[in-house]
Each structure stands twice: as structure tokens, then as C-alpha cells.
Design a protein around this motif. Structure first.
Motif, PDB file in Angstrom:
ATOM      1  N   TYR A   1       0.826  -1.201   0.000  1.00 25.21           N
ATOM      2  CA  TYR A   1       0.000   0.000   0.000  1.00 25.21           C
ATOM      3  C   TYR A   1       0.862   1.254   0.000  1.00 25.21           C
ATOM      4  O   TYR A   1       1.960   1.281   0.571  1.00 25.21           O
ATOM      5  CB  TYR A   1      -0.905   0.019   1.237  1.00 25.21           C
ATOM      6  CG  TYR A   1      -1.785  -1.186   1.378  1.00 25.21           C
ATOM      7  CD1 TYR A   1      -2.799  -1.445   0.458  1.00 25.21           C
ATOM      8  CD2 TYR A   1      -1.610  -2.084   2.428  1.00 25.21           C
ATOM      9  CE1 TYR A   1      -3.616  -2.555   0.583  1.00 25.21           C
ATOM     10  CE2 TYR A   1      -2.421  -3.199   2.564  1.00 25.21           C
ATOM     11  CZ  TYR A   1      -3.427  -3.430   1.638  1.00 25.21           C
ATOM     12  OH  TYR A   1      -4.226  -4.537   1.754  1.00 25.21           O
ATOM     13  N   GLU A   2       0.332   2.296  -0.592  1.00 20.15           N
ATOM     14  CA  GLU A   2       0.971   3.600  -0.486  1.00 20.15           C
ATOM     15  C   GLU A   2       0.861   4.081   0.959  1.00 20.15           C
ATOM     16  O   GLU A   2      -0.212   4.009   1.566  1.00 20.15           O
ATOM     17  CB  GLU A   2       0.283   4.604  -1.410  1.00 20.15           C
ATOM     18  CG  GLU A   2       0.843   6.014  -1.281  1.00 20.15           C
ATOM     19  CD  GLU A   2       0.037   7.067  -2.033  1.00 20.15           C
ATOM     20  OE1 GLU A   2       0.286   8.268  -1.810  1.00 20.15           O
ATOM     21  OE2 GLU A   2      -0.839   6.687  -2.833  1.00 20.15           O
ATOM     22  N   GLY A   3       1.951   4.565   1.520  1.00 22.66           N
ATOM     23  CA  GLY A   3       1.880   5.046   2.896  1.00 22.66           C
ATOM     24  C   GLY A   3       3.247   5.303   3.494  1.00 22.66           C
ATOM     25  O   GLY A   3       4.264   5.321   2.799  1.00 22.66           O
TER      26      GLY A   3
ATOM     27  N   GLY B   1      -2.575  -8.050 -18.064  1.00 20.41           N
ATOM     28  CA  GLY B   1      -3.909  -8.630 -18.176  1.00 20.41           C
ATOM     29  C   GLY B   1      -4.542  -8.988 -16.858  1.00 20.41           C
ATOM     30  O   GLY B   1      -5.515  -9.742 -16.806  1.00 20.41           O
ATOM     31  N   THR B   2      -4.010  -8.440 -15.754  1.00 19.74           N
ATOM     32  CA  THR B   2      -4.584  -8.672 -14.430  1.00 19.74           C
ATOM     33  C   THR B   2      -5.031  -7.325 -13.852  1.00 19.74           C
ATOM     34  O   THR B   2      -4.980  -6.293 -14.520  1.00 19.74           O
ATOM     35  CB  THR B   2      -3.563  -9.343 -13.498  1.00 19.74           C
ATOM     36  OG1 THR B   2      -2.461  -8.445 -13.271  1.00 19.74           O
ATOM     37  CG2 THR B   2      -3.029 -10.640 -14.111  1.00 19.74           C
ATOM     38  N   TYR B   3      -5.434  -7.336 -12.579  1.00 24.62           N
ATOM     39  CA  TYR B   3      -5.927  -6.120 -11.936  1.00 24.62           C
ATOM     40  C   TYR B   3      -5.346  -6.042 -10.533  1.00 24.62           C
ATOM     41  O   TYR B   3      -5.113  -7.059  -9.879  1.00 24.62           O
ATOM     42  CB  TYR B   3      -7.457  -6.118 -11.905  1.00 24.62           C
ATOM     43  CG  TYR B   3      -8.037  -6.254 -13.292  1.00 24.62           C
ATOM     44  CD1 TYR B   3      -8.168  -5.148 -14.123  1.00 24.62           C
ATOM     45  CD2 TYR B   3      -8.393  -7.506 -13.800  1.00 24.62           C
ATOM     46  CE1 TYR B   3      -8.655  -5.283 -15.413  1.00 24.62           C
ATOM     47  CE2 TYR B   3      -8.881  -7.652 -15.090  1.00 24.62           C
ATOM     48  CZ  TYR B   3      -9.007  -6.537 -15.899  1.00 24.62           C
ATOM     49  OH  TYR B   3      -9.469  -6.670 -17.176  1.00 24.62           O
ATOM     50  N   VAL B   4      -5.106  -4.809 -10.071  1.00 23.80           N
ATOM     51  CA  VAL B   4      -4.420  -4.588  -8.804  1.00 23.80           C
ATOM     52  C   VAL B   4      -5.259  -3.666  -7.926  1.00 23.80           C
ATOM     53  O   VAL B   4      -5.720  -2.616  -8.387  1.00 23.80           O
ATOM     54  CB  VAL B   4      -3.019  -3.968  -9.034  1.00 23.80           C
ATOM     55  CG1 VAL B   4      -2.314  -3.736  -7.698  1.00 23.80           C
ATOM     56  CG2 VAL B   4      -2.183  -4.874  -9.939  1.00 23.80           C
ATOM     57  N   THR B   5      -5.428  -4.049  -6.670  1.00 22.01           N
ATOM     58  CA  THR B   5      -6.218  -3.260  -5.729  1.00 22.01           C
ATOM     59  C   THR B   5      -5.340  -2.234  -5.008  1.00 22.01           C
ATOM     60  O   THR B   5      -4.256  -2.562  -4.524  1.00 22.01           O
ATOM     61  CB  THR B   5      -6.909  -4.174  -4.709  1.00 22.01           C
ATOM     62  OG1 THR B   5      -7.784  -5.060  -5.404  1.00 22.01           O
ATOM     63  CG2 THR B   5      -7.724  -3.366  -3.704  1.00 22.01           C
ATOM     64  N   HIS B   6      -5.835  -1.033  -4.926  1.00 26.83           N
ATOM     65  CA  HIS B   6      -5.148   0.089  -4.286  1.00 26.83           C
ATOM     66  C   HIS B   6      -5.380   0.069  -2.777  1.00 26.83           C
ATOM     67  O   HIS B   6      -6.362  -0.484  -2.273  1.00 26.83           O
ATOM     68  CB  HIS B   6      -5.709   1.387  -4.888  1.00 26.83           C
ATOM     69  CG  HIS B   6      -5.402   2.637  -4.119  1.00 26.83           C
ATOM     70  ND1 HIS B   6      -6.208   3.090  -3.081  1.00 26.83           N
ATOM     71  CD2 HIS B   6      -4.407   3.551  -4.250  1.00 26.83           C
ATOM     72  CE1 HIS B   6      -5.706   4.217  -2.617  1.00 26.83           C
ATOM     73  NE2 HIS B   6      -4.621   4.521  -3.302  1.00 26.83           N
ATOM     74  N   GLY B   7      -4.477   0.700  -2.057  1.00 31.59           N
ATOM     75  CA  GLY B   7      -4.663   0.921  -0.629  1.00 31.59           C
ATOM     76  C   GLY B   7      -3.789   2.072  -0.170  1.00 31.59           C
ATOM     77  O   GLY B   7      -2.755   2.366  -0.790  1.00 31.59           O
ATOM     78  N   GLU B   8      -4.208   2.723   0.905  1.00 28.22           N
ATOM     79  CA  GLU B   8      -3.488   3.899   1.394  1.00 28.22           C
ATOM     80  C   GLU B   8      -3.358   3.807   2.907  1.00 28.22           C
ATOM     81  O   GLU B   8      -4.353   3.663   3.624  1.00 28.22           O
ATOM     82  CB  GLU B   8      -4.254   5.151   0.978  1.00 28.22           C
ATOM     83  CG  GLU B   8      -3.516   6.422   1.278  1.00 28.22           C
ATOM     84  CD  GLU B   8      -4.328   7.645   0.873  1.00 28.22           C
ATOM     85  OE1 GLU B   8      -4.423   7.926  -0.328  1.00 28.22           O
ATOM     86  OE2 GLU B   8      -4.875   8.308   1.780  1.00 28.22           O
ATOM     87  N   SER B   9      -2.109   3.878   3.422  1.00 27.11           N
ATOM     88  CA  SER B   9      -1.878   3.643   4.854  1.00 27.11           C
ATOM     89  C   SER B   9      -0.902   4.674   5.433  1.00 27.11           C
ATOM     90  O   SER B   9       0.211   4.334   5.824  1.00 27.11           O
ATOM     91  CB  SER B   9      -1.351   2.219   5.075  1.00 27.11           C
ATOM     92  OG  SER B   9      -0.215   1.975   4.261  1.00 27.11           O
ATOM     93  N   TYR B  10      -1.348   5.908   5.496  1.00 22.09           N
ATOM     94  CA  TYR B  10      -0.541   6.970   6.091  1.00 22.09           C
ATOM     95  C   TYR B  10      -0.912   7.137   7.566  1.00 22.09           C
ATOM     96  O   TYR B  10      -2.087   7.299   7.900  1.00 22.09           O
ATOM     97  CB  TYR B  10      -0.766   8.292   5.361  1.00 22.09           C
ATOM     98  CG  TYR B  10      -0.085   8.371   4.020  1.00 22.09           C
ATOM     99  CD1 TYR B  10       1.273   8.680   3.934  1.00 22.09           C
ATOM    100  CD2 TYR B  10      -0.790   8.141   2.844  1.00 22.09           C
ATOM    101  CE1 TYR B  10       1.903   8.760   2.690  1.00 22.09           C
ATOM    102  CE2 TYR B  10      -0.170   8.225   1.602  1.00 22.09           C
ATOM    103  CZ  TYR B  10       1.186   8.528   1.544  1.00 22.09           C
ATOM    104  OH  TYR B  10       1.809   8.605   0.325  1.00 22.09           O
ATOM    105  N   MET B  11       0.096   7.098   8.428  1.00 24.31           N
ATOM    106  CA  MET B  11      -0.114   7.352   9.853  1.00 24.31           C
ATOM    107  C   MET B  11       0.811   8.496  10.270  1.00 24.31           C
ATOM    108  O   MET B  11       2.037   8.403  10.128  1.00 24.31           O
ATOM    109  CB  MET B  11       0.181   6.109  10.683  1.00 24.31           C
ATOM    110  CG  MET B  11      -0.095   6.308  12.171  1.00 24.31           C
ATOM    111  SD  MET B  11       0.042   4.770  13.149  1.00 24.31           S
ATOM    112  CE  MET B  11       1.802   4.468  13.056  1.00 24.31           C
ATOM    113  N   PHE B  12       0.221   9.564  10.802  1.00 23.95           N
ATOM    114  CA  PHE B  12       1.000  10.739  11.165  1.00 23.95           C
ATOM    115  C   PHE B  12       1.229  10.858  12.673  1.00 23.95           C
ATOM    116  O   PHE B  12       2.167  11.512  13.107  1.00 23.95           O
ATOM    117  CB  PHE B  12       0.320  11.998  10.637  1.00 23.95           C
ATOM    118  CG  PHE B  12       0.185  11.996   9.137  1.00 23.95           C
ATOM    119  CD1 PHE B  12       1.294  12.157   8.328  1.00 23.95           C
ATOM    120  CD2 PHE B  12      -1.041  11.790   8.536  1.00 23.95           C
ATOM    121  CE1 PHE B  12       1.196  12.143   6.955  1.00 23.95           C
ATOM    122  CE2 PHE B  12      -1.161  11.775   7.154  1.00 23.95           C
ATOM    123  CZ  PHE B  12      -0.040  11.948   6.353  1.00 23.95           C
TER     124      PHE B  12
END
Length: 536
Positions: free
Chosen positions: A357-359, A384-395
């Protein structure tokens, strides 16, 4: 008896109207039949209630459910146009032999039906429209407070995502510790263990309808935005706090049947048997197989179904119960070739539901840069596939509203680039696959005369125009084909159309170059792509 019919979905609530003698209902919308009946015993366990819906070429058996206070409901989603007749069956006289008729009509423009698999490798709606799953992750957003839930929906509405992964049971994890206000079962008592910790004891024979109504409200809100709800039925993130990860087998089965009786008529749901199934120590592979078959046998509409494991833990996705592959593994998206290989092994659509995940977390899975997150999604799509996004920023600490866990606002940058990629695909002729699989790592095609070339992290000043002779299932390229080229900055989200026309010359070692050996001047930066389209 009261009958109600769901005619439309508003942002956070449904409107229902009284049925006339024979009501008209859009294909893939749902009808709800409500009955009030006296009975003996436990309405969740002792009452058998279902209806047989008959069309001229289809018969569907739909389970009803107890909604509390002597109220029983049946929900039905017609899958065929024309007249449907139904008859109820029950061991309670007040619920048996109820009959009726409804007319299924052509759906509205925004109603494309359920998402299913297309040509075994991709997804499409029931009406044939191609569906590209560009999803994100917010595991416990539906267990947060009302204000945060509303903020999550607002963020999703502006995002461009069309799928979300979410848990049905609450989550107890380092980054999400909030106590939910609603639970799926009735609380029997609260006591203290030997260490003085509070322990909730559930009455597993009594579901909590208010919990499920809230879940249904959220699913409807997602549907109104064109978002699929990828519902995670079980997960290991409990650690004894509530005990929902270690319920007896008969409770698990009863929970599945009750859940599906309530929401299988919602067209925008997918079944994810588990997140990180191998970490749920109370269940064996045989248990997962049985629970999966219970889901499939309880779903008259055959929604999409898969199971998700820990990193590089692959289930037997060849089993017929699974419609697609759902994996946690970043290795296949290090290059389009690797992603394509995974798809070619299973011969089913592949969704890499967790590649990291982005973070800015300390954990390596939660600290991708937005550029890397975007790059991995592009690699997956090119293969030919698909990728699930995620976001995990902790401040600050776990009380932060981390979207990956709790929803809220997006604070990163890759989500915008995902929407940009989705737009590019939806403007094309169809789903992507590598043109010359295993030999060309950068050229993918969505149809005859339509290509994407993705350079990834590579930076170069010029690119010699060239395409492979092979183009997957779309046939071979020929000499004398003319093309126009767009230069795409995948991270900067810009598209520049070049004025030159390119034309394939004589074949050269399984490739065609421009007949005049033209080059394309590229900005010297990473994450560039070319959209190459034939001029007809």
C-alpha cells in the motif's frame, strides 16, 4: 402482508413503494416481500421460509430471513425480462403458500447488472459491458462512527474507484482499535476473564438485524456510485476480542446462510471468503472448502467468489466454486510478464488484492511511494490482471484515520492516477493482454490495432517505433498499417498526441518498425506510456 419494491437507490437510504396488482421491476433491481407472522421458537433457527420464483425459462429458489419482531422478508432480483410468478413455502402457516406476480422490465441506463467473468480471463457486467476492477481497501470503514462513514462515502464518490474491499466482522488490529456500535449477534452477557479483561458473550442463536440493516444501507450507497462491495466474510483480526474468528462450524454456516438470504439480491456484492485465510487458525482447508460451497449453494445468482491468503499463499483457485483469483503477492506485479504468467496458470481473472500500500508505515507492506503504487498497478494491467489500491498513512498513532483501515479522506496521490488509468482503459476497445507474451515485456493490447507500450521506471530520450508481429488473440500485425501515437505521462496524468503518422514497414525478426525508421522523442522521465492506435 406488505409488499415493497426497491425502485431506486439514494446516497444513504432506499426508497420503497407499495406494489400494485402486478408491479414492474427493472432487471437486476430487487423486490422485497414482507410478512408478519406468529410462530413458536427461534425465528432465526426454527422457521423455514423460502419462495420459488418461476419464469418461462428460469426457476430460482430464494431463501427468506427473520428480521425481528415477528417480521419475515424475502428479497428477489429478477435476472430475466418478462413475467415472474412466485409461491412461498414455510413450516409456519402464516408464511406458506403466498403467491404473486411481477413484471421484469428493461433496466435503466446505469443498471448493468451483476459483475461476472468474461471469456474466463476478464470481467463484465451481466449486460455485456466490460468491467475493469479498480478497487481500493477500507477494511473496517463500516464499523466506524456515522460521520466517518459518511466522509468515506463522499471520498469514494470523488475517487474513480469502482470496487472496495471491506470486512463484515469488526477488526482488532494495531492500526484499528475502535469498538463498533453494532454487532452481528445479540450480546448475551459481559464478564471478566482471569486477567480482568472484559469479555463479551454472544448468543449465536440470535442475529442482530440492526447490524445487517446498516450493512445493507452501505452496500446500497456504494451501488448508487457504481461501486462493487467485495465483502470479506471471515478474517483473523480478532485475537479473542470478540471471538468471531473462532465460532463453531455450525454458527459459521448459519451466519453465511443468513447473510446471503439478506444480501444476495444486491447486485453489487462479491464474496471474499476470507482475508488471509491461512492466519485463521480455527479453520482447516477442508473447513474453507465447506464454507465456500455453502456460500455458492446459498446464492441463487452466483455472485463472484474467491478467497485471499497471506503473502504468496495460494489457494486451489482451480476449484469451480471460485470465479476468480484473489491473491496477496507483490512478486507478480514486478513486471507485466509475471502478472501475465499468473493469469495463464489459472485461466481465470486475476485480482492482486494486496501488493502493498501507499503510505509511511514502518511495515514494508505499508510504505510504498505513490509512484511505486501507481507503477505496480500499471504493471498488473499491462499483464492482463488487476491490482487493488490501498493507502496507509499514519502521522501520529493508531488513532489516525488511515483509509486502508477506517476509510475517511484520501491523503496520498496514487488514487488520482488510478482513476486516470481507468479512464484510459475504458476509452479503449477492451481488456489488456500482452501482445507477445513472455517475449515482449512492454507492449500490451486491448484489441486489433490498439496498443499500450509502458516503459515503467525506464528513462530514455528516444524510442524507435516498433510493434510485435504477434498480437495475442487479435491476430498478426501486417505491413502498411498506419498508426497515431499519444505520449502518456502516467504519473503526471497528461496525454500528448503526436502530429506524425507512423506506418509499419517490412517485418524484421518478428517485429515491425516504421517504414522510415522514425523515432519518438520522449520526455526524460520515468512512468511514461504510449497509446498507439491504428488509423482506419
Amino acid at each position: 402482508m406488505k409488499k415493497s419494491f426497491l425502485l431506486g437507490i439514494s446516497f444513504l437510504f432506499s426508497l420503497s413503494f407499495g406494489l400494485l396488482a402486478q408491479e414492474k421491476i427493472e432487471r437486476w433491481n430487487r423486490i422485497e416481500l414482507s410478512y408478519h407472522a406468529a410462530f413458536q421458537g427461534n425465528g432465526y433457527q426454527d422457521v423455514e421460509f423460502k419462495a420459488i420464483f418461476v419464469h418461462r425459462d428460469t426457476t430460482l429458489t430464494v431463501s427468506g430471513f427473520y428480521d425481528g419482531h415477528q417480521n419475515f422478508k424475502l428479497r428477489f432480483m429478477p435476472t430475466r425480462l418478462g413475467t415472474w410468478k412466485y409461491t412461498t413455502q414455510s413450516n409456519v402457516p402464516g408464511l406458506a403458500q403466498k403467491t404473486g406476480t411481477l413484471e421484469c422490465i428493461t433496466p435503466s441506463a446505469q443498471n448493468h447488472g451483476l459483475v461476472g467473468t468474461q471469456s474466463s480471463l476478464h470481467f463484465s457486467y451481466a449486460d455485456g459491458k466490460v468491467y475493469y476492477p479498480f478497487g481500493t481497501t477500507a477494511y473496517a470503514w463500516n464499523h466506524m462512527g456515522t460521520e466517518l462513514q459518511q466522509l468515506t462515502l463522499t471520498s469514494l464518490q470523488k475517487s474513480g474507484f469502482n470496487k472496495i474491499r471491506m470486512c463484515i466482522f469488526p477488526k482488532n488490529y494495531d492500526l484499528v482499535k475502535e469498538e463498533p456500535s453494532l454487532y452481528p449477534f445479540v450480546l448475551q452477557e459481559t464478564k471478566r476473564d482471569a486477567q480482568g479483561n472484559e469479555v463479551k458473550v454472544w448468543d449465536y442463536t440470535q442475529f442482530n438485524p440492526v447490524f445487517f440493516r446498516q450493512l445493507e444501507k452501505q452496500i446500497d450507497a456504494l451501488q448508487s456510485m457504481g461501486i462493487e462491495a467485495d465483502l470479506i466474510l471471515f478474517h483473523p483480526y480478532d485475537k479473542g476480542r470478540w471471538g468471531f474468528d473462532a465460532m463453531p462450524k455450525e454458527v459459521n454456516i448459519r451466519y453465511i446462510r443468513y447473510l446471503l438470504a439478506r444480501i444476495s439480491s444486491f447486485r453489487n456484492v462479491w464474496w471474499s471468503m476470507a482475508n488471509e485465510w491461512d492466519y485463521v487458525k480455527s479453520k482447516t482447508v477442508a473447513d474453507w472448502d465447506e464454507l465456500t460451497k455453502t456460500v455458492v449453494n446459498s446464492d441463487p445468482y452466483r455472485h463472484l467468489c474467491s478467497i485471499h491468503g497471506a503473502t504468496a499463499t495460494y489457494y486451489d483457485y482451480w476449484k469451480p466454486e471460485f470465479t476468480h483469483v484473489s491473491v496477496q503477492d507483490e512478486s507478480p506485479v514486478q513486471s507485466p510478464n509475471s502478472a501475465a504468467m499468473l493469469r495463464n496458470v489459472y485461466h481465470k481473472p486475476v485480482v492482486l488484492d494486496e501488493v502493498g500500500y501507499e503510505g509511511n508505515l514502518k511495515s514494508r507492506w505499508g510504505r510504498y511511494s505513490p509512484e511505486t503504487m501507481t507503477h505496480l498497478i500499471w504493471n498488473g494491467v499491462m499483464g492482463g490482471t488487476y491490482v487493488t489500491h490501498g493507502e496507509s498513512y499514519m502521522f501520529k498513532d493508531h488513532r489516525d484515520t488511515i483509509f486502508w483501515a477506517k476509510g475517511g479522506r484520501f491523503v496520498g496521490d496514487s488514487w488520482k492516477r488510478v482513476a486516470f488509468l481507468r479512464q484510459i482503459l475504458e476509452e479503449g476497445p477492451g481488456p489488456m493482454s500482452l501482445s507477445d507474451v513472455s517475449r515482449d515485456n512492454i507492449t500490451s493490447s486491448g484489441g486489433k490495432g490498439n496498443y499500450l507500450v509502458y516503459f515503467g521506471k525506464q528513462m530514455q530520450e528516444y524510442w524507435m517505433f516498433n510493434l510485435p508481429i504477434n498480437n495475442g488473440s487479435f491476430g498478426k500485425l501486417t505491413a502498411g498499417t498506419r498508426f497515431r501515437v499519444d505520449v502518456i505521462d502516467t504519473y503526471g496524468m497528461t496525454i500528448q498526441t503526436l502530429p506524425e503518422i507512423f506506418e509499419t514497414g517490412k517485418d524484421n525478426d518478428y517485429r515491425f518498425y516504421d517504414k522510415d525508421w522514425k523515432k519518438i522523442r520522449l520526455p526524460e522521465k520515468p512512468y511514461l506510456a504510449l497509446r498507439i492506435r491504428e488509423i482506419r
